[in-house]
Design a protein around this motif. Structure first.
Motif, PDB file in Angstrom:
ATOM      1  N   GLY A  69       0.816  -1.206   0.000  1.00  0.00           N
ATOM      2  CA  GLY A  69       0.000   0.000   0.000  1.00  0.00           C
ATOM      3  C   GLY A  69       0.852   1.259   0.000  1.00  0.00           C
ATOM      4  N   ARG A  70       1.898   1.266   0.802  1.00  0.00           N
ATOM      5  CA  ARG A  70       2.798   2.423   0.826  1.00  0.00           C
ATOM      6  C   ARG A  70       3.479   2.626  -0.521  1.00  0.00           C
ATOM      7  N   PHE A  71       3.810   1.512  -1.159  1.00  0.00           N
ATOM      8  CA  PHE A  71       4.437   1.569  -2.494  1.00  0.00           C
ATOM      9  C   PHE A  71       3.540   2.326  -3.470  1.00  0.00           C
ATOM     10  N   TYR A  72       2.249   1.963  -3.473  1.00  0.00           N
ATOM     11  CA  TYR A  72       1.302   2.630  -4.359  1.00  0.00           C
ATOM     12  C   TYR A  72       1.081   4.086  -3.949  1.00  0.00           C
ATOM     13  N   LEU A  73       1.031   4.325  -2.646  1.00  0.00           N
ATOM     14  CA  LEU A  73       0.784   5.676  -2.156  1.00  0.00           C
ATOM     15  C   LEU A  73       1.912   6.625  -2.573  1.00  0.00           C
ATOM     16  N   GLU A  74       3.143   6.144  -2.486  1.00  0.00           N
ATOM     17  CA  GLU A  74       4.289   6.964  -2.874  1.00  0.00           C
ATOM     18  C   GLU A  74       4.237   7.339  -4.351  1.00  0.00           C
ATOM     19  N   ARG A  75       3.615   6.496  -5.156  1.00  0.00           N
ATOM     20  CA  ARG A  75       3.493   6.743  -6.592  1.00  0.00           C
ATOM     21  C   ARG A  75       2.155   7.392  -6.950  1.00  0.00           C
ATOM     22  N   ARG A  76       1.435   7.822  -5.923  1.00  0.00           N
ATOM     23  CA  ARG A  76       0.156   8.521  -6.071  1.00  0.00           C
ATOM     24  C   ARG A  76      -0.911   7.682  -6.785  1.00  0.00           C
ATOM     25  N   ASN A  77      -0.765   6.385  -6.669  1.00  0.00           N
ATOM     26  CA  ASN A  77      -1.802   5.481  -7.174  1.00  0.00           C
ATOM     27  C   ASN A  77      -2.749   5.227  -5.998  1.00  0.00           C
ATOM     28  N   TYR A  78      -3.597   6.215  -5.713  1.00  0.00           N
ATOM     29  CA  TYR A  78      -4.375   6.214  -4.483  1.00  0.00           C
ATOM     30  C   TYR A  78      -5.415   5.105  -4.420  1.00  0.00           C
ATOM     31  N   TYR A 133      -7.682   9.033   0.832  1.00  0.00           N
ATOM     32  CA  TYR A 133      -8.989   9.601   0.481  1.00  0.00           C
ATOM     33  C   TYR A 133      -8.914  11.126   0.379  1.00  0.00           C
ATOM     34  N   TYR A 134      -8.176  11.752   1.272  1.00  0.00           N
ATOM     35  CA  TYR A 134      -8.046  13.200   1.236  1.00  0.00           C
ATOM     36  C   TYR A 134      -7.359  13.647  -0.052  1.00  0.00           C
ATOM     37  N   SER A 135      -6.351  12.886  -0.476  1.00  0.00           N
ATOM     38  CA  SER A 135      -5.641  13.218  -1.716  1.00  0.00           C
ATOM     39  C   SER A 135      -6.544  13.079  -2.927  1.00  0.00           C
ATOM     40  N   LEU A 136      -7.517  12.164  -2.843  1.00  0.00           N
ATOM     41  CA  LEU A 136      -8.471  11.979  -3.942  1.00  0.00           C
ATOM     42  C   LEU A 136      -9.610  12.996  -3.892  1.00  0.00           C
ATOM     43  N   GLY A 137      -9.718  13.707  -2.779  1.00  0.00           N
ATOM     44  CA  GLY A 137     -10.816  14.654  -2.625  1.00  0.00           C
ATOM     45  C   GLY A 137     -12.071  14.034  -2.050  1.00  0.00           C
ATOM     46  N   THR A 145     -15.273  13.017   3.006  1.00  0.00           N
ATOM     47  CA  THR A 145     -16.091  12.348   4.031  1.00  0.00           C
ATOM     48  C   THR A 145     -15.459  11.023   4.481  1.00  0.00           C
ATOM     49  N   GLU A 146     -14.881  10.302   3.533  1.00  0.00           N
ATOM     50  CA  GLU A 146     -14.223   9.045   3.894  1.00  0.00           C
ATOM     51  C   GLU A 146     -12.932   9.310   4.671  1.00  0.00           C
ATOM     52  N   ALA A 147     -12.224  10.352   4.290  1.00  0.00           N
ATOM     53  CA  ALA A 147     -11.016  10.739   5.019  1.00  0.00           C
ATOM     54  C   ALA A 147     -11.366  11.112   6.460  1.00  0.00           C
ATOM     55  N   ASN A 155      -0.057   8.439  17.755  1.00  0.00           N
ATOM     56  CA  ASN A 155       0.597   9.470  16.940  1.00  0.00           C
ATOM     57  C   ASN A 155       0.001   9.512  15.540  1.00  0.00           C
ATOM     58  N   TRP A 156      -0.479   8.355  15.072  1.00  0.00           N
ATOM     59  CA  TRP A 156      -1.120   8.310  13.755  1.00  0.00           C
ATOM     60  C   TRP A 156      -2.400   9.149  13.763  1.00  0.00           C
ATOM     61  N   TYR A 157      -3.127   9.151  14.889  1.00  0.00           N
ATOM     62  CA  TYR A 157      -4.335   9.978  14.978  1.00  0.00           C
ATOM     63  C   TYR A 157      -3.975  11.468  14.975  1.00  0.00           C
ATOM     64  N   LYS A 158      -2.909  11.803  15.674  1.00  0.00           N
ATOM     65  CA  LYS A 158      -2.464  13.206  15.689  1.00  0.00           C
ATOM     66  C   LYS A 158      -2.114  13.675  14.272  1.00  0.00           C
ATOM     67  N   ASP A 159      -1.459  12.777  13.517  1.00  0.00           N
ATOM     68  CA  ASP A 159      -1.094  13.137  12.135  1.00  0.00           C
ATOM     69  C   ASP A 159      -2.340  13.287  11.264  1.00  0.00           C
ATOM     70  N   ALA A 160      -3.325  12.391  11.473  1.00  0.00           N
ATOM     71  CA  ALA A 160      -4.564  12.457  10.686  1.00  0.00           C
ATOM     72  C   ALA A 160      -5.330  13.735  11.006  1.00  0.00           C
ATOM     73  N   TYR A 161      -5.376  14.083  12.282  1.00  0.00           N
ATOM     74  CA  TYR A 161      -6.075  15.309  12.701  1.00  0.00           C
ATOM     75  C   TYR A 161      -5.400  16.537  12.087  1.00  0.00           C
ATOM     76  N   ALA A 162      -4.061  16.538  12.114  1.00  0.00           N
ATOM     77  CA  ALA A 162      -3.314  17.677  11.569  1.00  0.00           C
ATOM     78  C   ALA A 162      -3.516  17.801  10.065  1.00  0.00           C
ATOM     79  N   LEU A 163      -3.573  16.671   9.379  1.00  0.00           N
ATOM     80  CA  LEU A 163      -3.765  16.670   7.932  1.00  0.00           C
ATOM     81  C   LEU A 163      -5.107  17.285   7.559  1.00  0.00           C
ATOM     82  N   LEU A 164      -6.165  16.884   8.258  1.00  0.00           N
ATOM     83  CA  LEU A 164      -7.502  17.412   7.976  1.00  0.00           C
ATOM     84  C   LEU A 164      -7.607  18.899   8.341  1.00  0.00           C
ATOM     85  N   SER A 165      -6.942  19.265   9.423  1.00  0.00           N
ATOM     86  CA  SER A 165      -7.000  20.662   9.880  1.00  0.00           C
ATOM     87  C   SER A 165      -6.429  21.629   8.849  1.00  0.00           C
TER      88      SER A 165
END
Length: 288
Positions: free
Chosen positions: A190-199, A230-234, A237-239, A254-264
């Protein structure tokens, strides 16, 4: 007489030919004797009672002569294939091969036992040997996880069929380890695809972790990566839902903190859509 008139050379040639004829005539007799000897050996083996062969195998096993013991049990299985002692021999063969690191042979013996004697009291042990043999061959996370999948399937079958067996507790531990490794593999891809923006491809991998391996240590990161993807795809609501479920189950992560910061950053915050597959996946589930 013609013989008397023959010279020395003719005599020697005649004598040589005669000896060759004698040798050739004797050859079938020699071969017959060899065949007879082999038949006698087979008959002698058949005359040895199954109980004796089994006791000899156990004696060799107790002496640490595992290879010789395995051969003795193989002989018993060949000569008395459907006897009561053959059942015990197959279980011993599975154990001895496993102990010697011959995992393919161990699996084969255990599977044959289960095929011939599916309702036997040692069926749980045979399944355990199969699971252990696959477990010992599990590769590192970067390689194909076929052995890991087979280990998980074997331990899962053991737990389903024999939940109260003496092997159930260890099988459950090994199953969790196998699931953790399988979840880790999905995360790596999954990370491999994410790095290549194959969301979309990345989401499918993280989704597998959430649905199939949500009790493993990888689920926290999987929920964050779903938020990210999901956020990168727009698909906001799913994000938001992925972040909300992450925060509900792992509020100090810490993953939740990162998710909260990303949405903010976009002016959003975690908000669960109860109709989302992410929300439904965690209904009634205790993660840890």
């Amino acid at each position: 007489m013609i013989f008397m008139k023959s010279n020395g050379k003719d005599f020697r040639e005649g004598r040589t030919a005669l000896m060759m004829r004698i040798a050739l005539l004797g050859l079938p007799l020699a071969l017959g004797a060899c065949a007879s000897s082999k038949d006698d050996d087979d008959l002698a083996l058949n005359d040895v009672p199954a109980a004796t062969l089994y006791d000899e195998g156990l004696a060799l096993r107790s002496q640490g002569k595992l290879s010789a013991a395995s051969k003795k049990f193989e002989e018993l299985d060949r000569v008395y294939p459907y006897s009561e002692y053959a059942k015990k021999s197959l279980v011993n063969m599975a154990y001895l091969n496993y102990s010697r690191g011959k995992y393919t042979e161990a699996i084969s013996a255990a599977q044959r036992f289960l095929t011939l004697f599916p309702g036997n009291e040692d069926a749980a042990y045979a399944l355990y040997i199969i699971g252990q043999s696959y477990f010992k061959q599990m590769p590192d996370i970067t390689r194909d996880q076929g052995m890991t999948e087979k280990a998980a399937a074997s331990f899962n079958e053991l737990l389903q069929r024999y939940p109260d067996s003496e092997y159930a507790e260890d099988a459950e531990k090994k199953l969790r380890i196998a699931h953790d490794q399988l979840g880790g593999k999905e995360m790596q891809v999954g990370r491999f695809y994410l790095e290549r923006r194959n969301y979309v491809a990345a989401i499918n991998r993280f989704k597998t972790v959430v649905l199939q391996y949500q009790t493993t240590r990888h689920v926290e990161e999987a929920l964050f990566r779903l938020t990210e993807s999901y956020y990168s795809l727009g698909v906001v609501t799913e994000a938001q839902t992925a972040a909300a479920v992450l925060g509900h189950n792992f509020p100090d992560s810490n993953w939740y903190k990162d998710a909260y910061a990303l949405l903010s950053k976009g002016g959003y915050e975690p908000s669960e859509d109860t109709g989302s597959w992410i929300s439904k996946a965690f209904k009634g589930i205790t993660v840890f």
